[in-house]
Design an enzyme around this catalytic site. Structure first.
Site, PDB file in Angstrom:
ATOM      1  NE  ARG A  92      -1.356   2.485   2.727  1.00  0.00           N
ATOM      2  CZ  ARG A  92      -0.771   3.573   3.175  1.00  0.00           C
ATOM      3  NH1 ARG A  92      -0.569   4.627   2.386  1.00  0.00           N
ATOM      4  NH2 ARG A  92      -0.299   3.636   4.416  1.00  0.00           N
ATOM      5  CB  SER A 129       1.976  11.285   6.999  1.00  0.00           C
ATOM      6  OG  SER A 129       0.872  10.967   7.788  1.00  0.00           O
ATOM      7  CG  HIS A 151       6.735   7.649   6.143  1.00  0.00           C
ATOM      8  ND1 HIS A 151       6.872   7.200   4.848  1.00  0.00           N
ATOM      9  CD2 HIS A 151       5.431   7.492   6.459  1.00  0.00           C
ATOM     10  CE1 HIS A 151       5.698   6.808   4.386  1.00  0.00           C
ATOM     11  NE2 HIS A 151       4.796   6.971   5.342  1.00  0.00           N
ATOM     12  CE1 TYR A 156      -0.020  11.912   4.145  1.00  0.00           C
ATOM     13  CE2 TYR A 156       0.040  11.816   1.736  1.00  0.00           C
ATOM     14  CZ  TYR A 156      -0.417  11.331   2.957  1.00  0.00           C
ATOM     15  OH  TYR A 156      -1.283  10.257   2.981  1.00  0.00           O
TER      16      TYR A 156
END
Length: 339
Positions: free
Chosen positions: A13, A167, A198, A287
């Protein structure tokens, strides 16, 4: 250390972002089999921007949503298959279809201050009997106290797990600790807590471990860190550290190492690594999926992609506003011309 950690694998994903959503059915099948065999508990499989994400704005996926989900379901013997839904991109009908294709886990994602838009979607997933998760993206953009209030909303709508989602890869270990510990102290004892990291500031594994120490027992990871920006917390690295720390989980270290090395890395179009652009994402708090868009726009308009990301950060852009990037690049090119 505490309860066994559930690993939610996001290779299929979040990893979609790093390959422009172009995984083929054959690749999805092969990756699912390897991830499942390595012991992951949940395998998330949708377009990078979730259900309904295949579009002009976010990029079309190579395979249809149905094929992506069904292929994962058909090839996962032990793991549950999960989907992500961002209200506004995905709708309830997408969720119902995903459930009919065999998805068992639904993660409903909103910006960290907008949990109220998730009420219907979380309610529907819970009504369908899915393992229902609230996913608070860009968690660095609000205070730990405000984040908790948003988490409580998602809990009240029916989510059994709530995630702190980094994110942008912008959280430090203290930032992570404050958010997860507040969740642990204030959410219902039956609510599970998750962390999605992340690696833009090289803290993916460190933040995941801090989250576990503070009571999170669902952690996102991907093979070789395959994901947006500098990628996600790399499964094989996380497993090695968890083994060293005697943290209980279901994964096999050698199998995750081999899948990352032999299968995932050869599929990467662009190495998932901390380079000047992905580091800028974490530094400015942008992001992670904006990386490839900024890189392309920088080349097209002859401006430094880091300047695009910095300006985007100043404007307060959130996930779903990738279309701002071209406008910013044009603006910077004009300023450069006039300088």
């Amino acid at each position: 250390m505490g309860k066994k950690v559930t690993i939610n694998d996001v290779t299929l994903r979040d990893g979609m972002h790093a390959i422009r959503h172009q995984y083929s059915k054959e690749q999805i099948a092969e990756l699912t089999r390897e991830i499942d065999d390595s012991g992951a508990d949940i395998i998330e499989a949708t377009h990078g921007d979730g259900l309904g994400g295949s579009s002009i704005q976010y990029g079309f996926s190579k395979e249809s949503e149905e094929d992506i989900i069904r292929t994962a379901v058909d090839n996962a013997k032990n793991a549950k298959v999960g989907v992500l839904l961002l209200p506004g991109i995905g709708v309830i009908e997408h969720l119902e279809k995903a459930y009919s294709y065999g998805a068992q886990v639904a993660r409903v994602a909103t910006h960290c201050t907008e949990a109220d838009v998730s009420e219907q979607h979380i309610g529907k997933a819970a009504q369908l009997g899915m393992d229902t998760v609230g996913f608070l993206m860009m968690s660095h953009r609000t205070t730990p106290e405000n984040l908790l209030e948003e988490a409580k909303k998602m809990e009240s709508y029916g989510a059994g797990t709530i995630y702190v989602v980094d994110s942008a890869g912008a959280l430090t270990m203290d930032d992570t600790r404050q958010r997860v510990s507040l969740f642990k102290e204030n959410l219902s004892s039956g609510t599970e807590i998750g962390f999605h990291g992340h690696n833009n500031l090289s803290l993916g594994v460190a933040n995941s471990i801090v989250a576990i120490e503070e009571g999170a027992n669902r952690i996102d990871a991907s093979l070789a860190g395959m994901g947006a920006g500098a990628g996600n917390t790399a499964t094989e690295q996380l497993v090695a550290v968890m083994n060293r720390m005697d943290i209980s989980h279901n994964l096999d270290l050698y199998k995750t190492m081999d899948a990352a090395e032999n299968l995932m890395k050869p599929m990467m179009e662009r190495p998932v690594q901390i380079d000047r652009l992905s580091l800028t994402l974490g530094y400015t708090g942008v992001y992670s999926s904006f990386l490839l868009f900024a890189e392309r726009a920088g080349k097209e308009y002859g401006v430094d992609a880091r300047d695009i990301l910095t300006r985007i950060s100043e404007m307060g852009a959130v996930g779903g506003q990738e279309d701002w990037i071209v406008g910013v690049a044009q603006e910077l090119a004009k300023e450069k011309q006039n300088a």
